[in-house]
Design a protein around this motif. Structure first.
Motif, mmCIF file in Angstrom:
data_model
loop_
_atom_site.group_PDB
_atom_site.id
_atom_site.type_symbol
_atom_site.label_atom_id
_atom_site.label_comp_id
_atom_site.label_asym_id
_atom_site.label_seq_id
_atom_site.Cartn_x
_atom_site.Cartn_y
_atom_site.Cartn_z
ATOM 1 N N MET A 22 0.828 -1.218 0.000
ATOM 2 C CA MET A 22 0.000 0.000 0.000
ATOM 3 C C MET A 22 0.861 1.268 0.000
ATOM 4 N N TYR A 23 1.881 1.283 0.859
ATOM 5 C CA TYR A 23 2.653 2.524 0.984
ATOM 6 C C TYR A 23 3.653 2.718 -0.145
ATOM 7 N N GLY A 24 4.300 1.644 -0.593
ATOM 8 C CA GLY A 24 5.198 1.783 -1.745
ATOM 9 C C GLY A 24 4.427 2.277 -2.954
ATOM 10 N N VAL A 44 11.016 -1.652 -4.927
ATOM 11 C CA VAL A 44 11.515 -3.023 -4.794
ATOM 12 C C VAL A 44 10.579 -3.789 -3.870
ATOM 13 N N GLU A 45 10.021 -4.896 -4.363
ATOM 14 C CA GLU A 45 9.079 -5.696 -3.553
ATOM 15 C C GLU A 45 9.565 -7.143 -3.497
ATOM 16 N N ARG A 46 9.810 -7.627 -2.277
ATOM 17 C CA ARG A 46 10.370 -8.972 -2.113
ATOM 18 C C ARG A 46 9.347 -10.079 -2.421
ATOM 19 N N ASP A 47 8.041 -9.759 -2.305
ATOM 20 C CA ASP A 47 7.021 -10.785 -2.555
ATOM 21 C C ASP A 47 5.909 -10.198 -3.424
ATOM 22 N N CYS A 53 1.843 -9.624 3.343
ATOM 23 C CA CYS A 53 1.962 -8.229 3.808
ATOM 24 C C CYS A 53 0.692 -7.806 4.562
ATOM 25 N N SER A 54 0.796 -6.734 5.335
ATOM 26 C CA SER A 54 -0.373 -6.215 6.076
ATOM 27 C C SER A 54 -1.492 -5.859 5.120
ATOM 28 N N THR A 55 -1.120 -5.308 3.971
ATOM 29 C CA THR A 55 -2.104 -4.850 2.996
ATOM 30 C C THR A 55 -3.068 -5.972 2.605
ATOM 31 N N SER A 56 -2.555 -7.213 2.515
ATOM 32 C CA SER A 56 -3.419 -8.332 2.116
ATOM 33 C C SER A 56 -4.262 -8.865 3.275
ATOM 34 N N THR A 58 -5.715 -6.722 5.606
ATOM 35 C CA THR A 58 -6.402 -5.597 6.227
ATOM 36 C C THR A 58 -7.908 -5.819 6.323
ATOM 37 N N ASN A 59 -8.560 -5.081 7.232
ATOM 38 C CA ASN A 59 -10.021 -5.078 7.307
ATOM 39 C C ASN A 59 -10.607 -3.902 6.520
ATOM 40 N N SER A 60 -9.705 -3.014 6.085
ATOM 41 C CA SER A 60 -10.058 -1.924 5.160
ATOM 42 C C SER A 60 -11.188 -1.025 5.658
ATOM 43 N N CYS A 61 -11.062 -0.557 6.872
ATOM 44 C CA CYS A 61 -12.055 0.372 7.405
ATOM 45 C C CYS A 61 -11.435 1.741 7.647
ATOM 46 N N ILE A 62 -12.303 2.718 7.666
ATOM 47 C CA ILE A 62 -11.867 4.108 7.840
ATOM 48 C C ILE A 62 -12.755 4.748 8.898
ATOM 49 N N GLU A 189 14.658 -8.101 -3.499
ATOM 50 C CA GLU A 189 14.682 -7.732 -2.077
ATOM 51 C C GLU A 189 15.881 -6.834 -1.815
ATOM 52 N N VAL A 190 15.674 -5.774 -1.061
ATOM 53 C CA VAL A 190 16.818 -4.961 -0.626
ATOM 54 C C VAL A 190 17.428 -5.688 0.569
ATOM 55 N N VAL A 191 18.715 -6.023 0.471
ATOM 56 C CA VAL A 191 19.350 -6.800 1.548
ATOM 57 C C VAL A 191 20.428 -6.001 2.285
ATOM 58 N N SER A 356 0.428 0.767 12.935
ATOM 59 C CA SER A 356 -0.267 0.177 14.093
ATOM 60 C C SER A 356 -1.751 -0.087 13.856
ATOM 61 N N GLY A 357 -2.106 -0.535 12.656
ATOM 62 C CA GLY A 357 -3.484 -0.964 12.426
ATOM 63 C C GLY A 357 -4.403 0.076 11.836
ATOM 64 N N HIS A 358 -3.912 1.305 11.596
ATOM 65 C CA HIS A 358 -4.789 2.272 10.919
ATOM 66 C C HIS A 358 -4.117 2.891 9.692
ATOM 67 N N GLY A 359 -3.239 2.105 9.077
ATOM 68 C CA GLY A 359 -2.473 2.662 7.952
ATOM 69 C C GLY A 359 -3.180 2.650 6.615
ATOM 70 N N PHE A 360 -4.161 1.776 6.453
ATOM 71 C CA PHE A 360 -4.806 1.686 5.138
ATOM 72 C C PHE A 360 -5.508 3.002 4.822
ATOM 73 N N GLN A 361 -6.342 3.455 5.789
ATOM 74 C CA GLN A 361 -7.090 4.687 5.578
ATOM 75 C C GLN A 361 -6.172 5.912 5.502
ATOM 76 N N GLN A 362 -4.967 5.789 6.084
ATOM 77 C CA GLN A 362 -4.068 6.943 6.105
ATOM 78 C C GLN A 362 -3.216 7.038 4.839
HETATM 79 C C1 LIG Z 1 -5.596 -7.726 10.447
HETATM 80 C C2 LIG Z 1 -5.377 -6.304 10.021
HETATM 81 C C3 LIG Z 1 -6.460 -5.436 9.933
HETATM 82 C C4 LIG Z 1 -6.256 -4.122 9.552
HETATM 83 N N1 LIG Z 1 -7.340 -3.297 9.428
HETATM 84 C C5 LIG Z 1 -7.174 -2.021 9.053
HETATM 85 C C6 LIG Z 1 -8.304 -1.168 8.897
HETATM 86 O O1 LIG Z 1 -9.442 -1.587 9.061
HETATM 87 N N2 LIG Z 1 -8.067 0.132 8.537
HETATM 88 C C7 LIG Z 1 -6.821 0.625 8.349
HETATM 89 O O2 LIG Z 1 -6.686 1.809 8.063
HETATM 90 N N3 LIG Z 1 -5.726 -0.172 8.459
HETATM 91 C C8 LIG Z 1 -5.876 -1.467 8.802
HETATM 92 N N4 LIG Z 1 -4.796 -2.277 8.922
HETATM 93 C C9 LIG Z 1 -3.461 -1.704 8.701
HETATM 94 C C10 LIG Z 1 -3.108 -1.607 7.225
HETATM 95 O O3 LIG Z 1 -3.473 -2.799 6.563
HETATM 96 C C11 LIG Z 1 -1.606 -1.340 7.117
HETATM 97 O O4 LIG Z 1 -1.283 -0.179 7.855
HETATM 98 C C12 LIG Z 1 -1.168 -1.117 5.671
HETATM 99 O O5 LIG Z 1 -1.614 -2.153 4.828
HETATM 100 C C13 LIG Z 1 0.365 -1.042 5.665
HETATM 101 O O6 LIG Z 1 0.846 -1.043 4.347
HETATM 102 P P1 LIG Z 1 2.419 -1.076 4.129
HETATM 103 O O7 LIG Z 1 2.639 -0.912 2.671
HETATM 104 O O8 LIG Z 1 3.069 -0.107 5.062
HETATM 105 O O9 LIG Z 1 2.881 -2.495 4.675
HETATM 106 P P2 LIG Z 1 2.737 -3.983 4.021
HETATM 107 O O10 LIG Z 1 1.404 -4.136 3.383
HETATM 108 O O11 LIG Z 1 3.112 -4.969 5.054
HETATM 109 O O12 LIG Z 1 3.810 -3.943 2.897
HETATM 110 C C14 LIG Z 1 5.201 -3.923 3.140
HETATM 111 C C15 LIG Z 1 5.838 -4.565 1.933
HETATM 112 O O13 LIG Z 1 7.260 -4.427 2.030
HETATM 113 C C16 LIG Z 1 7.853 -5.586 1.486
HETATM 114 N N5 LIG Z 1 9.231 -5.655 1.998
HETATM 115 C C17 LIG Z 1 9.639 -5.727 3.288
HETATM 116 N N6 LIG Z 1 10.975 -5.733 3.374
HETATM 117 C C18 LIG Z 1 11.442 -5.649 2.102
HETATM 118 C C19 LIG Z 1 12.751 -5.633 1.540
HETATM 119 N N7 LIG Z 1 13.851 -5.660 2.316
HETATM 120 N N8 LIG Z 1 12.868 -5.558 0.194
HETATM 121 C C20 LIG Z 1 11.758 -5.515 -0.610
HETATM 122 N N9 LIG Z 1 10.500 -5.548 -0.119
HETATM 123 C C21 LIG Z 1 10.341 -5.604 1.217
HETATM 124 C C22 LIG Z 1 6.951 -6.718 1.983
HETATM 125 O O14 LIG Z 1 7.086 -7.886 1.203
HETATM 126 C C23 LIG Z 1 5.570 -6.081 1.871
HETATM 127 O O15 LIG Z 1 4.903 -6.385 0.662
HETATM 128 C C24 LIG Z 1 -4.949 -3.623 9.276
HETATM 129 C C25 LIG Z 1 -3.865 -4.497 9.339
HETATM 130 C C26 LIG Z 1 -4.069 -5.822 9.693
HETATM 131 C C27 LIG Z 1 -2.886 -6.748 9.748
#
Ligand SMILES: Cc1cc2nc3c(=O)[nH]c(=O)nc-3n(C[C@H](O)[C@H](O)[C@H](O)COP(=O)(O)OP(=O)(O)OC[C@H]3O[C@@H](n4cnc5c(N)ncnc54)[C@H](O)[C@@H]3O)c2cc1C
Length: 404
Positions: A22-24, A44-47, A53-56, A58-62, A189-191, A356-362
């Protein structure tokens, strides 16, 4: 099927983003969409299956219901962005227009102290223009007669721009549109990272496949693995993975109206989810698991979630578990708020971590702000400086009380 690109085309990029979920995707899309940015971006995405990842998960609420004004404003922009998504995507006719299913969050209080906190939060949220109202038990019972309100002394609820949104559509289209605008996404992957002699800049990142790629700026978008990435640049941040459990259940006697996302005093939350219902909770003991540990603990459903659900909504005595999963929050152990901005010494290292669980909406507001920081050297739309990394170094918490 198109082959997944693993090798970068160029030996260096203006911006290298570590993590492409989501954030990348958000940061790269905001950069590529800004006419003031003419630079190159590598994500760069390792998977690339995004399975863990958290993105997959998520409960996707705002929600608008936060205890800090800036978090309210960040989500308000999130709602505006979702509701005007196609317009933000340049009125591209291929882009769907996601909706927000505004069933609202219902924070239930079972003691006067917490009811007092809710009342304070309601004032702050209302001052920001949010539709939160504080409700007495009689008002809750009139609006939602299915709750057992024994022991409940009040609640906060808001039916405007608060509920489920289709965040997966944002994610898909940010990636697709960023690619079309020239951002390179690679499966790698960035190592490691190499700093300059003074230690003030990351000069290059090393990929698992061996290439060393020069970078102008590095963005840490690594979710729960954020600390592993920051340590490559010699930086520590208080971000850990924390397991969070989600359950989908069917009810023999469905409710006659939407179930708000109800935050029960037991720590269990539950809500409407199409024809089903969704519930979730943390474990009683909440240690940092291994990064690859997604094992489900079924006793949590049996011993914690189901009893709490049946207690709060007696009509849910007869329910059937349909599906469940375990995801990782990127948990900021200092204050459960996002960590953004530049590192104080390694000044081309930028954080988008610790949500910390509210990143999707942010992600709309934080992605936009991070792109502004990279392009202009400052936040322009919303002042996101309270989230800046420097507070971590000072060990100064910016506490968000409304964390689920
Ligand atoms: C159960 C659950 C419920 C949630 N519900 C909500 C909700 O209702 N509302 C809300 O706002 N938020 C919610 N969230 C939070 C939200 O899903 C996350 O904040 C958001 O998805 C974070 O996105 P991200 O891109 O930071 O992290 P991720 O989605 O974890 O992505 C990080 C990516 O980085 C990659 N990566 C890591 N290290 C490396 C490396 N060295 N090299 C290359 N790639 C790398 C990983 O493979 C991964 O794909 C929830 C989260 C969970 C787990």
């Amino acid at each position: 099927m198109a082959q997944v690109q693993e090798t970068p085309v160029k030996p260096g990029y203006d911006v290298v983003i570590v993590g492409g979920a989501m954030y990348g995707s958000s940061v790269s899309w905001w950069l590529a969409s800004n006419p003031d940015f003419g630079g190159s971006v590598l994500v760069v995405e390792r998977d690339p299956t995004y399975e863990f990842c958290s993105t997959s998960h998520t409960n996707s609420c705002i929600r608008q219901q936060f205890s800090n004004e800036i978090n309210v404003r960040v989500s308000q922009f999130g709602a505006e962005f979702v509701k005007n998504f196609r317009e933000y995507m340049g009125n591209d006719p291929r882009v769907p227009q996601p909706l927000i299913h505004s069933f609202g969050y219902m924070y239930l209080a079972d003691n006067a102290d917490f009811a007092g906190v809710l009342k304070e939060n309601q004032k702050l949220q209302a001052a920001c223009g949010a539709g939160t109202r504080h409700m007495t038990p009689d008002e809750i019972a009139a609006a939602y007669p299915f709750y057992n309100l024994e022991g409940i002394v009040g609640a906060n609820h808001n039916l405007v721009d608060e509920g489920y949104f289709d965040g997966a559509t944002l994610f898909d289209w940010w990636k697709r549109s960023a690619r079309e605008k020239g951002v390179e996404f690679i499966a790698n992957e960035v190592v490691a990272m190499t700093r300059n002699a003074a230690g003030t800049q990351v000069e290059s990142v090393t990929l698992k496949s061996g290439e060393i790629i020069a970078c102008g700026t590095v963005v840490n978008a690594s979710g729960p693995r954020a600390v592993l990435t920051s340590r490559m640049a010699g930086i520590d941040i208080p971000v850990e993975p924390r397991k969070r459990y989600t359950f989908i259940f069917a009810a023999e006697n469905p409710l006659d109206r939407d179930l708000p996302l109800t935050i029960d005093p037991s720590g269990v939350h539950m809500r409407t989810d199409g024809q089903y219902y969704m519930a979730g909770c943390p474990p009683a003991d909440d240690p940092a698991p291994d990064y690859d540990d997604f094992v489900q603990d079924h006793s949590i459903w049996e011993d914690k979630a189901w009893p709490a659900i049946a207690n709060r909504i007696p009509q849910f005595e007869a329910i059937k578990l349909i599906n469940s999963w375990t995801g990782h929050y990127a948990f900021n152990t200092l204050d459960q708020n996002a960590i953004l901005g530049r590192h104080t010494t390694v000044d081309n290292f930028i954080f988008v971590n610790g949500f910390s669980g509210h990143g999707f909406q942010q992600s709309p507001a934080m992605g936009r702000g991070t792109s502004e920081l990279i392009i202009y050297g400052e936040y322009r739309s919303l002042d996101l400086t309270p989230f800046n990394y420097d507070r971590i170094e000072r060990d100064e918490a910016f506490v968000e009380k409304a964390v689920i």
